[in-house]
Design an enzyme around this catalytic site. Structure first.
Site, PDB file in Angstrom:
ATOM      1  N   HIS A  66      23.825  -2.230 -31.500  1.00  0.00           N
ATOM      2  CA  HIS A  66      23.777  -2.540 -30.065  1.00  0.00           C
ATOM      3  C   HIS A  66      22.340  -2.579 -29.578  1.00  0.00           C
ATOM      4  CE1 HIS A  66      22.542   1.132 -27.795  1.00  0.00           C
ATOM      5  NE2 HIS A  66      22.894   1.756 -28.906  1.00  0.00           N
ATOM      6  N   CYS A  67      22.182  -3.188 -28.400  1.00  0.00           N
ATOM      7  CA  CYS A  67      20.910  -3.148 -27.681  1.00  0.00           C
ATOM      8  C   CYS A  67      21.234  -2.806 -26.235  1.00  0.00           C
ATOM      9  CB  CYS A  67      20.131  -4.448 -27.856  1.00  0.00           C
ATOM     10  SG  CYS A  67      21.058  -5.954 -27.454  1.00  0.00           S
ATOM     11  N   ALA A  68      20.538  -3.379 -25.266  1.00  0.00           N
ATOM     12  CA  ALA A  68      20.820  -3.052 -23.873  1.00  0.00           C
ATOM     13  C   ALA A  68      22.089  -3.739 -23.384  1.00  0.00           C
ATOM     14  CB  ALA A  68      19.628  -3.439 -22.999  1.00  0.00           C
ATOM     15  N   THR A 107      21.208  -7.945 -30.568  1.00  0.00           N
ATOM     16  CA  THR A 107      22.469  -7.665 -31.250  1.00  0.00           C
ATOM     17  C   THR A 107      23.091  -8.949 -31.769  1.00  0.00           C
ATOM     18  OG1 THR A 107      22.861  -5.704 -29.902  1.00  0.00           O
ATOM     19  CG2 THR A 107      24.782  -6.709 -30.940  1.00  0.00           C
TER      20      THR A 107
END
Length: 259
Positions: A147-149, A155
């Site tokens: 995941h990222c933000a 991602t």
């Protein structure tokens, strides 16, 4: 794309199972082993209980240090191995918000910025380190989560590479990437996201100018792969030489995640 790929949570966005795709060799990527998501900074207690029950063994957090410091994840605690990279600034605005501080923000300028961002993703040393660690954990076996933000750009490239390594055809790889637009329901969430950004930046933003940044576009992903081809020769060469995903590792991935 089937709606059941999107796993509903109270306050965790864009959480998806990206297994279930057929491969060119006739096998299928297993469900319940490969997950992608936005961050977990707003997770509720109910969300956390459900996440614990999923048995996720490891998580790769692609966010920069300043992103993690400002919005730390509430999950997984000590329930899963968490992989991060601490290189880079510990505070300040992340680059995508810095881009919105320019004087003349238009849909065209934001689109150009997104293409620039995607051209740099694969060669960024932080991303190479994190993608390499993602694949290293996959070789050991899942379930795993990346995941990222927002769970869409950094991602998105990581998931595309994962599906390619497993032998999933290009059209399905692109479909998984593009499904983000339905998963985040941009039209419904646009004004909420705009309001949060305006509070952070202290300025008014044009919602039309934000759209190229808040959704995904297939041409962004193609820009990333064009840059990979130009620098590394091919996606296969990038995975082998930069990420350490050679024939032995691909065989392990297929053993772990195909059925």
């Amino acid at each position: 794309m089937t709606p059941d790929r999107l796993v509903p949570f109270d306050r965790v966005l864009n959480f998806r199972d990206f297994g279930g795709y057929d491969t060119a060799g006739g096998a299928r990527v297993a469900r319940g082993k490969l997950y992608r998501s936005a961050a977990f900074s707003d997770a509720t207690e109910t969300d956390i209980e459900r996440l614990h029950a999923m048995g996720i063994r490891f998580m790769v957090d692609l966010r920069r240090p300043e992103e993690r410091n400002r919005e730390p994840n509430k999950w997984p605690g000590d329930r899963a191995r968490v992989i991060i990279n601490n290189e880079g600034p510990q505070d300040g605005l992340p680059p995508h918000l810095q881009a919105l501080m320019q004087d003349d923000i238009t849909p065209e300028s934001v689109t150009a910025y997104m293409h620039m961002l995607y051209r740099e993703f694969a060669s960024n040393p932080r991303h190479i380190d994190l993608y390499r660690n993602w694949f290293r954990e996959l070789v050991e076996g899942g379930p795993g989560l990346i995941h990222c933000a927002a769970g869409k750009d950094r991602t998105g490239l990581g998931c595309a590479l994962t599906l390619m390594a497993l032998g999933v055809p290009e059209e399905a790889v692109i479909a998984d990437y593009e499904f983000t637009n339905a998963a985040i329901n941009l039209d419904e969430r646009l004004h909420h996201i705009k309001d949060r950004m305006e509070v952070r930046l202290g300025r008014t933003l044009d919602p039309e100018a934000l759209k190229p940044m808040l959704g995904v576009r297939v041409e962004y992903l193609r820009t990333a792969f064009d840059a990979i081809d130009a620098e590394f020769g091919s996606a296969d060469a990038y995975m082998t030489n930069a990420l350490g995903v050679g024939p032995a590792e691909r065989a392990a991935l297929k053993k772990n995640y195909l059925e």
